[in-house]
Design an enzyme around this catalytic site. Structure first.
Site, PDB file in Angstrom:
ATOM      1  N   ASN A   1       0.874  -1.168   0.000  1.00 31.93           N
ATOM      2  CA  ASN A   1       0.000   0.000   0.000  1.00 31.93           C
ATOM      3  C   ASN A   1       0.915   1.223   0.000  1.00 31.93           C
ATOM      4  OD1 ASN A   1      -1.817   2.008   0.540  1.00 31.93           O
ATOM      5  ND2 ASN A   1      -2.616   1.106   2.425  1.00 31.93           N
TER       6      ASN A   1
ATOM      7  N   ARG B   1      -2.892  -2.149  -3.166  1.00 36.47           N
ATOM      8  CA  ARG B   1      -4.103  -1.385  -2.862  1.00 36.47           C
ATOM      9  C   ARG B   1      -4.119  -0.162  -3.772  1.00 36.47           C
ATOM     10  NH1 ARG B   1      -5.519   2.453   2.247  1.00 36.47           N
ATOM     11  NH2 ARG B   1      -7.675   2.749   1.676  1.00 36.47           N
TER      12      ARG B   1
ATOM     13  N   HIS C   1     -12.898   2.569   1.184  1.00 36.51           N
ATOM     14  CA  HIS C   1     -12.773   1.524   2.223  1.00 36.51           C
ATOM     15  C   HIS C   1     -13.474   0.238   1.796  1.00 36.51           C
ATOM     16  CE1 HIS C   1     -12.558   4.849   5.553  1.00 36.51           C
ATOM     17  NE2 HIS C   1     -11.322   4.462   5.249  1.00 36.51           N
TER      18      HIS C   1
ATOM     19  N   GLY D   1     -11.719   4.418  11.313  1.00 34.91           N
ATOM     20  CA  GLY D   1     -10.265   4.560  11.464  1.00 34.91           C
ATOM     21  C   GLY D   1      -9.943   6.043  11.433  1.00 34.91           C
TER      22      GLY D   1
ATOM     23  N   ARG E   1     -11.125  15.172   8.750  1.00 32.90           N
ATOM     24  CA  ARG E   1     -12.069  15.565   7.699  1.00 32.90           C
ATOM     25  C   ARG E   1     -13.436  15.856   8.305  1.00 32.90           C
ATOM     26  NH1 ARG E   1     -10.891  10.345   4.591  1.00 32.90           N
ATOM     27  NH2 ARG E   1      -8.690  10.613   4.060  1.00 32.90           N
TER      28      ARG E   1
ATOM     29  N   GLU F   1      -7.540  -5.494   5.742  1.00 29.24           N
ATOM     30  CA  GLU F   1      -7.590  -5.176   4.313  1.00 29.24           C
ATOM     31  C   GLU F   1      -6.465  -5.883   3.559  1.00 29.24           C
ATOM     32  OE1 GLU F   1      -7.984  -1.067   5.838  1.00 29.24           O
ATOM     33  OE2 GLU F   1      -8.935  -0.680   3.917  1.00 29.24           O
TER      34      GLU F   1
HETATM   35  P1  ADP Z   1      -6.169   4.068   9.419  1.00 29.50           P
HETATM   36  O1  ADP Z   1      -7.351   4.719   8.810  1.00 29.50           O
HETATM   37  O2  ADP Z   1      -4.935   4.918   9.387  1.00 29.50           O
HETATM   38  O3  ADP Z   1      -5.936   2.622   8.994  1.00 29.50           O
HETATM   39  P2  ADP Z   1      -6.805   2.887  12.017  1.00 29.50           P
HETATM   40  O4  ADP Z   1      -7.864   1.941  11.579  1.00 29.50           O
HETATM   41  O5  ADP Z   1      -5.507   2.345  12.472  1.00 29.50           O
HETATM   42  O6  ADP Z   1      -6.563   4.051  10.966  1.00 29.50           O
HETATM   43  O7  ADP Z   1      -7.442   3.777  13.222  1.00 29.50           O
HETATM   44  C1  ADP Z   1      -6.754   4.824  13.806  1.00 29.50           C
HETATM   45  C2  ADP Z   1      -7.611   5.420  14.894  1.00 29.50           C
HETATM   46  O8  ADP Z   1      -7.912   4.393  15.857  1.00 29.50           O
HETATM   47  C3  ADP Z   1      -6.938   6.563  15.662  1.00 29.50           C
HETATM   48  O9  ADP Z   1      -7.850   7.638  15.840  1.00 29.50           O
HETATM   49  C4  ADP Z   1      -6.647   5.930  17.006  1.00 29.50           C
HETATM   50  O10 ADP Z   1      -6.649   6.868  18.046  1.00 29.50           O
HETATM   51  C5  ADP Z   1      -7.807   4.978  17.149  1.00 29.50           C
HETATM   52  N1  ADP Z   1      -7.550   3.974  18.185  1.00 29.50           N
HETATM   53  C6  ADP Z   1      -6.607   3.021  18.230  1.00 29.50           C
HETATM   54  N2  ADP Z   1      -6.660   2.337  19.408  1.00 29.50           N
HETATM   55  C7  ADP Z   1      -7.671   2.904  20.121  1.00 29.50           C
HETATM   56  C8  ADP Z   1      -8.242   2.665  21.413  1.00 29.50           C
HETATM   57  N3  ADP Z   1      -7.781   1.738  22.218  1.00 29.50           N
HETATM   58  N4  ADP Z   1      -9.291   3.437  21.794  1.00 29.50           N
HETATM   59  C9  ADP Z   1      -9.765   4.392  20.989  1.00 29.50           C
HETATM   60  N5  ADP Z   1      -9.284   4.685  19.781  1.00 29.50           N
HETATM   61  C10 ADP Z   1      -8.253   3.943  19.341  1.00 29.50           C
END
Ligand code: ADP
Length: 402
Positions: free
Chosen positions: A7, A95, A184, A214, A245, A388
């Site tokens: 990716n 991706r 997504h 995410g 966003r 993914e």
């Molecule tokens: P991406 O879109 O970059 O793949 P992810 O799916 O890894 O993102 O999600 C990132 C988000 O998940 C961030 O806002 C992070 O703070 C949140 N996150 C990760 N662990 C936790 C947790 N234990 N509690 C709440 N939010 C979390």
């Protein structure tokens, strides 16, 4: 069979090497700050028992080609090597963010596919160019391995016209390709399929609302296994409140910002994509930070979270109406998988619609799928970890076997 999944971002390469017989990733890693004075590379080797060995490097990574060469070296040379040489990699899955209307399924990359990805650059100027660069670099480093593109937009190509058209002059769709595409898709498709397996229901009979939370966030209405509507639009800006966003706003907002604050189109683009969402509302785009702020009594962060969860609830209601019959609501991705507070707030008050959350079960951390509805909830509420990269690896394997 070993499959490498890549990716590529503008200054990064995220990668995983899958052993398809063992059905698991044996390596994952991230090369970042490509092109900067000091790049960063984190390379993790994953044992069968799930233990990982982490290797970190801080050296200049001049460009994506050099980055991928370094990754191949780490895979093949030294004590952390997992394969003898790069010919052990049977295929590379990429991706690709925007396939426009050209791609409904994963596709073997040839010159025509490359041209089509290029044609979609105006629709995804930030994503398709680095994705293409990743493809070109991988083609030169793995000249004998088939390269497969898996598109974020593909799963949503089943959305009917009444849901993908905006009420704009029709020529803007036919000539300029303005419509809802959705993103997504790989994640929504993956968790919908996992949900069908869990409920022991054929995917072709499953109605589910999948909520991917995410850094970016989107909701999809899946009817009989197919996407029939999704919250992201022509770009990933529409829909839910995200890390940076805005999601849905009054479309007249840019006119006001221009006339009232004399903002340029570029200023507004940057504002709505990078400075809004949770960051705009309370100063933090990382949800863990937001939750810590709330914990320490920050009222503005609490209000921001209320906006975030209210928006999710609104989409659940809308997509319930779209689907008519609903088997399950699925939470996934970083926030969806890890934040019981947000799941609880988003579902609160929906008991009359058959959605009742079991608060204790919701707080439990479970490997795999967690069913967090009460026993008498008409609709299942599930936490389903997304993957993914695994989905891309599986699609790649399916295509090269076919
Ligand atoms: P991406 O879109 O970059 O793949 P992810 O799916 O890894 O993102 O999600 C990132 C988000 O998940 C961030 O806002 C992070 O703070 C949140 N996150 C990760 N662990 C936790 C947790 N234990 N509690 C709440 N939010 C979390």
């Amino acid at each position: 069979m070993k499959i490498l999944v890549i990716n590529t971002g503008s200054s990064s390469i995220k990668y995983q090497l899958f052993d398809m017989e063992g059905k698991r990733a044996i390596v994952n890693g991230l090369a970042e700050k490509i092109g900067e004075d000091i790049g960063e590379l984190t390379h993790k080797v994953i044992q069968a028992d799930g233990q990982t060995q982490k290797h970190e490097f801080h050296d200049k990574i001049a460009d994506h080609g050099k980055g991928l060469e370094k990754i191949v070296d780490l895979l093949t040379i030294g004590e952390q090597a997992v394969i003898k040489d790069k010919t052990e990699i049977s295929a590379v899955g990429h991706r690709v963010v925007h396939g426009g209307e050209a791609f409904q399924t994963p596709t073997i990359i040839d010159s025509k596919v490359i041209d089509a990805i290029k044609e979609n650059i105006p629709l995804a100027p930030l994503h398709n160019p680095p994705n293409l660069m990743g493809i070109e670099v991988a083609m030169s480093i793995f000249p004998d391995a088939p390269q497969i593109a898996v598109f974020d937009t593909a799963f949503h190509q089943t959305i009917p016209a009444h849901a993908f058209l905006y009420a704009l002059p029709y020529e803007l769709y036919t000539k300029d390709r303005v419509r809802r595409y959705g993103f997504h898709g790989t994640s929504h498709a993956f968790v919908a399929n996992r949900c069908a397996e869990y409920l022991k229901k054929p995917i072709s009979e499953l109605n589910v609302i999948t909520i991917h939370l995410g850094n970016g966030a989107s909701v999809t209405a899946v009817k009989n296994g197919q996407s029939v509507d999704t919250s992201m639009g022509m770009t990933p800006l529409e829909g839910l409140v995200m890390g940076t966003r805005s999601g849905d706003v009054d479309p007249a907002l840019p006119f006001y910002l221009t006339s009232h604050l004399e903002m340029s189109i570029n200023d507004i683009d940057s504002l709505m994509n990078k400075k809004c969402g949770m960051k705009g509302l309370c100063g933090s785009n990382d949800m863990r930070e937001v939750l810590e702020k709330i914990e320490s009594g920050d009222q503005q962060a609490k209000t921001a979270l209320d906006v975030y969860c209210y928006r999710i609830k609104k989409y659940i209601g809308a997509y319930y109406a779209v689907l008519g019959r609903l088997d399950a609501v699925v939470f996934t991705a970083g926030i969806g998988e890890n934040s019981p507070d947000i799941r609880e707030l988003a579902i609160a008050g929906l008991d009359h619609m058959g959605l009742s959350i079991d608060k204790q079960q919701n707080r439990k951390r479970i490997d795999g799928i967690n069913e967090i509805n009460t026993n008498d909830s008409k609709v299942k509420i599930l936490v389903v970890p997304t993957n993914e990269e695994l989905k891309i690896a599986r699609e790649t394997e399916r295509i090269i076997k076919a």
